[in-house]
Design an enzyme around this catalytic site. Sequence first.
Site, mmCIF file in Angstrom:
data_model
loop_
_atom_site.group_PDB
_atom_site.id
_atom_site.type_symbol
_atom_site.label_atom_id
_atom_site.label_comp_id
_atom_site.label_asym_id
_atom_site.label_seq_id
_atom_site.Cartn_x
_atom_site.Cartn_y
_atom_site.Cartn_z
ATOM 1 N N GLY A 47 0.721 -1.175 0.079
ATOM 2 C CA GLY A 47 0.184 -0.083 -0.196
ATOM 3 C C GLY A 47 0.817 1.341 -0.211
ATOM 4 O O GLY A 47 0.530 2.219 -1.084
ATOM 5 N N CYS A 48 2.026 1.264 0.792
ATOM 6 C CA CYS A 48 2.816 2.457 0.967
ATOM 7 C C CYS A 48 3.466 2.650 -0.454
ATOM 8 O O CYS A 48 3.914 3.804 -0.883
ATOM 9 C CB CYS A 48 3.708 2.233 2.083
ATOM 10 S SG CYS A 48 3.021 2.174 3.670
ATOM 11 N N THR A 49 3.821 1.513 -1.088
ATOM 12 C CA THR A 49 4.658 1.689 -2.235
ATOM 13 C C THR A 49 3.540 2.289 -3.354
ATOM 14 O O THR A 49 4.078 3.028 -4.160
ATOM 15 C CB THR A 49 5.065 0.503 -2.717
ATOM 16 O OG1 THR A 49 6.158 -0.051 -1.827
ATOM 17 C CG2 THR A 49 5.804 0.347 -4.173
ATOM 18 N N ALA A 52 3.213 5.961 -2.459
ATOM 19 C CA ALA A 52 4.427 6.617 -2.913
ATOM 20 C C ALA A 52 4.555 7.068 -4.608
ATOM 21 O O ALA A 52 4.894 8.134 -5.194
ATOM 22 C CB ALA A 52 5.567 6.066 -2.311
#
Length: 153
Positions: A47-49, A52
Site C-alpha cells: 500500500g505504501c509503495t 508513494a
Amino acid sequence: MQQGLKVGDKLPLFGAKDQAGNDFYIASVLEKKVLVIYFYPKDDTPGCTKQACFFRDQYEEFKDLGAEVIGISGDSVAAHKKFAHKYDLPFTLLSDNDKSIRKLFGVPTNFLGLIPGRVTYIVDKKGIVNMIYDSMDAESHFPKVVEAVKKLI
C-alpha cells in the site's frame, strides 16, 4: 489522549532528517507552497509503495500547481533512501523514528495500535490545514488529494 490537528488549525513547526540525511525544516516551505503531507506506515510495503508511486507520478503536476509533497514514516533515513531510490521518488521523505511528528499531528495507529496510521494533510499557503484524509486504504487518498490541491491553487 491528544486530539491532534484539525481542519482550520495552523500547521505546527517541525523538522526531521530527509532521505539524504539532511535536516529538513517545514518552515522552509510553509506559507510558500501548498503542502501535501502524508503519513504512511512503512517503506516498501504494497500500500505504501502504491501511494508513494502515485505521488511520484503526480509530482510534476503538483509542482506545476505550486504544491510540495512530503512523506513521513517511522522508517530510518537509510530505509527512506533505499525506498526513494528503488522507486525514483522525487519528493522529500522524512524519518520520524521517535514518532514525535506523528504525535505532533495526532496521527492515530490502527489495528490495536500495532500499525501506524495513513493520514494525508493538505495545508494552504497561509499554513492552515484545509483537509485531513484518514484511511488505511492507500488508493482512496489519491483523487481526494488532487482535488483538494487544485481547489487551493
